[in-house]
Design an enzyme around this catalytic site. Sequence first.
Site, PDB file in Angstrom:
ATOM      1  CG  ASP A 295     -17.927  -9.765 -27.589  1.00  0.00           C
ATOM      2  OD1 ASP A 295     -18.393  -8.618 -27.586  1.00  0.00           O
ATOM      3  OD2 ASP A 295     -17.520 -10.335 -26.569  1.00  0.00           O
ATOM      4  CE  LYS A 296     -14.129  -3.400 -26.594  1.00  0.00           C
ATOM      5  NZ  LYS A 296     -13.268  -3.577 -25.401  1.00  0.00           N
ATOM      6  CB  THR A 297     -15.335  -7.271 -23.747  1.00  0.00           C
ATOM      7  OG1 THR A 297     -15.599  -5.943 -24.172  1.00  0.00           O
ATOM      8  CG2 THR A 297     -14.743  -7.262 -22.367  1.00  0.00           C
ATOM      9  CE  LYS A 453     -16.752  11.780 -26.181  1.00  0.00           C
ATOM     10  NZ  LYS A 453     -18.178  11.942 -26.219  1.00  0.00           N
ATOM     11  CB  THR A 581     -18.026  -4.229 -28.767  1.00  0.00           C
ATOM     12  OG1 THR A 581     -17.787  -4.095 -27.386  1.00  0.00           O
ATOM     13  CG2 THR A 581     -17.767  -2.895 -29.451  1.00  0.00           C
ATOM     14  N   GLY A 582     -20.627  -4.163 -26.952  1.00  0.00           N
ATOM     15  CA  GLY A 582     -21.478  -3.328 -26.090  1.00  0.00           C
ATOM     16  C   GLY A 582     -20.688  -2.195 -25.478  1.00  0.00           C
ATOM     17  CE  LYS A 669     -22.623  -7.683 -29.094  1.00  0.00           C
ATOM     18  NZ  LYS A 669     -21.635  -8.422 -28.303  1.00  0.00           N
ATOM     19  CG  ASN A 692     -22.534  -9.684 -24.292  1.00  0.00           C
ATOM     20  OD1 ASN A 692     -21.835 -10.628 -23.954  1.00  0.00           O
ATOM     21  ND2 ASN A 692     -22.017  -8.580 -24.778  1.00  0.00           N
ATOM     22  CG  ASP A 693     -20.849 -12.154 -27.364  1.00  0.00           C
ATOM     23  OD1 ASP A 693     -21.146 -11.008 -27.733  1.00  0.00           O
ATOM     24  OD2 ASP A 693     -19.860 -12.402 -26.661  1.00  0.00           O
TER      25      ASP A 693
END
Length: 951
Positions: A295-297, A453, A581-582, A669, A692-693
Amino acid sequence: MRLGALYTYWVPLGFVLAVTIIREAVEEIRCYLRDKEVNSQVYSRLTARGTVKVKSSSIQVGDLIIVEKNQRVPADMIFLRTSEKNGSCFLRTDQLDGETDWKLRLPVACTQRLPTAADLLQIRSYVYAEEPNIDIHNFVGTFTREDSDPPISESLSIENALWAGTVIASGTVVGVVLYTGRELRSVMNTSNPRSKIGLFDLEVNCLTKILFGALVVVSLVMVALQHFAGRWYLQIVRFLLLFSNIIPISLRVNLDMGKIVYSWVIRRDAKVPGTVVRSSTIPEQLGRISYLLTDKTGTLTQNEMVFKRLHLGTVAYGLDSMDEVQSHIFSIYTQQSQDPPAQKGPTLTTKVRRTMSSRVHEAVKAIALCHNVTPVYESNGVTDQAEAEKQYEDSCRVYQASSPDEVALVQWTESVGLTLVGRDQSSMQLRTPGDQILNFTILQLFPFTYESKRMGIIVRDESTGEITFYMKGADVVMAGIVQYNDWLEEECGNMAREGLRVLVVAKKSLAEEQYQDFEARYVQAKLSVHDRSLKVATVIESLEMEMELLCLTGVEDQLQADVRPTLETLRNAGIKVWMLTGDKLETATCTAKNAHLVTRNQDIHVFRLVTNRGEAHLELNAFRRKHDCALVISGDSLEVCLKYYEYEFMELACQCPAVVCCRCAPTQKAQIVRLLQERTGKLTCAVGDGGNDVSMIQESDCGVGVEGKEGKQASLAADFSITQFKHLGRLLMVHGRNSYKRSAALSQFVIHRSLCISTMQAVFSSVFYFASVPLYQGFLIIGYSTIYTMFPVFSLVLDKDVKSEVAMLYPELYKDLLKGRPLSYKTFLIWVLISIYQGSTIMYGALLLFESEFVHIVAISFTSLILTELLMVALTIQTWHWLMTVAELLSLACYIASLVFLHEFIDVYFIATLSFLWKVSVITLVSCLPLYVLKYLRRRFSPPSYSKLTS
């Protein structure tokens, strides 16, 4: 005639089952206690008797629950009221969807208008909601108040919903519980945990099946050599019992005890403090991971944005030169307040300095005004809230915004002297270094969207009446909006390569009539019925032309400690890292570069957004032409590719050095993990820190949870829990590698021990006309695999081929294990041949050298067998530990001491003679010496890779 005592069969089996059952039970009890702890968190519930404390496990649908700031929402709720003045609250959702941005939530209007929270109990109302489903981004329902005339009905959407697992980031909220238990959105997004069986255990089971086949074959051969005479079917059963030692029952116990030792060693390792082994069944898996999904965060990053760079085209300011920016801002405001009388011609240097200062000031002012951040004041014990707000008290101020990037920018402007002290719907206040308050009126605000953006704001400076349009956004869209320049593209590229998130800031001064004209057209566009959004966008775009480029800002999500060296180690060990990642594509790509998941010399292929089969086909073909290139793909495109071209996509993705999947749902995932396992047949390890993981962690062969600031959901669901991502390197390179190699050596040795005695039994039966007579009886059989050889064989779990520092320094050693060589059919066959050679040598030796009595054969052969086993352990060990020496000597002492009690099997007087000693010595030498010579020659002419590092 019975084959030996009955206890020689059931005691070993009973012991094996008992050890396995106890170990599994201990883990289940621990798991139950952890769940109980999580379900015992206390919340406040509104009742007619006032507020009462309630455990989260006792919360029911329809309860009115109060959730404080920084508290986790216990169940899916509808947001009824908040203590915030602006009548809204922010949510942190990174545990639910992996996104770093905060979400704005609005209470139901008719309940927010009630004077106090207690009045909620006085009204008659109901909520109509959709049935529970998996979608965390949408919600449909209505809130109806019946006791008003006429009844009030309000529609409910995702903006009114507070999902379980999110954290309240501002104020205190009251909500009514809508879903609990299995109907929670977060639970429905989590797959059911599966019981994990290690690949190593499956391989051992496979070898055991081969040994069972050998047992049946040997028994049949023995009966065939008797020409199936008499009641041959009973003879087969007798031989099956006689040779049952071929199947090593003690192998299960040894491996289970080994796993407990590995778990204990991991927990005791001071270099990975706080590591918890929640599943002690699979430590060997850690030694053969081919794919790491992270995961990232919160796992790779700390989810804390830091302002890193301000670039003005001709000059750039980094973290070390921010004091220069500060002095420029200071000089501007001190000059304004005390403008000296005009001198006769200012010197050139002051002129240059002044133009530089004004450029810096314009850039900082734009950053301080162009955002969606609100300063909020909280009482700090000394000052109360109202007083703090009046005085703009620094110590009580907290910034609130949906995006942490924006907060980082505003905190930076505060650090250089321009502070955002107040904001409401229509105005903003800035404080200068000289404590002046600058007032601005917000005329228009154009919020950031994923499509545009960019975000814009039009403000009027109250002191001068000037109207300015400020805008900031991604370089791809801003390049066409700002005036032509020759540095924007190049500098954006440079900053992006460093892993910074780049925002381009621009401004445009508007005359009063120009603004009035724009406002009229804007209001007209907002009233149109057809194509409203298109018309509004067109009107705004009429302003977005020839804007003055002020600066570039570079913000970075702080990485966790030592992420880069850890990823470097994993890459060198042959492990491919995928980041799931989300979060948004830009953020994910920046983090991938910043963490060196994608190395400097690697290209990145950003997979375009595809919606149908044709687009997916074209994009896959474009990707196929790239070589050694990292892939970045969004969850939506991934879904389309997997729907139509699953095989082709996975084949291409598996060849990439790194893959980044952004905007990934929790179930997606888990799906990626499952596909990797099915397509490659390799072992996967998933690392994450949020709710979420959990699906991904439970689906992988080896789940690792990082205990984050945001709760423990992932670490509780994982097989291994670590406190920091950097500990993963040591967990795999040292503990995983050692566990796998030790278990491989241990299992082969236990098999060798069983085959040796079975070979001797086979030789003995053959010599005596294939009679089904046991060679060793009673305690000799049980003692052989327990008290006489158990300690030395089990001490192999302490063996290691290289020091842990060497294993960390040369991750390439880990690569060797990915081929599964420590335990393969080849090594198994070698050990089978060794067992047959040693068993035959000892038995034939004893038969040749005994003189008169049968009991002497037992004494000579059994003693030689024990000595051979002890010498073979010594031959296998690579690094001696003091406990190994103790185990060898203790086993030998136990055997010698027990000879006194074994007079029914062994002639005690014969043992004391010289004849016995020289016969045993010769047989043992013949059985072991050739193997020692072979080992020496192999180490000399074909040394294994690790020996080159230790010598």
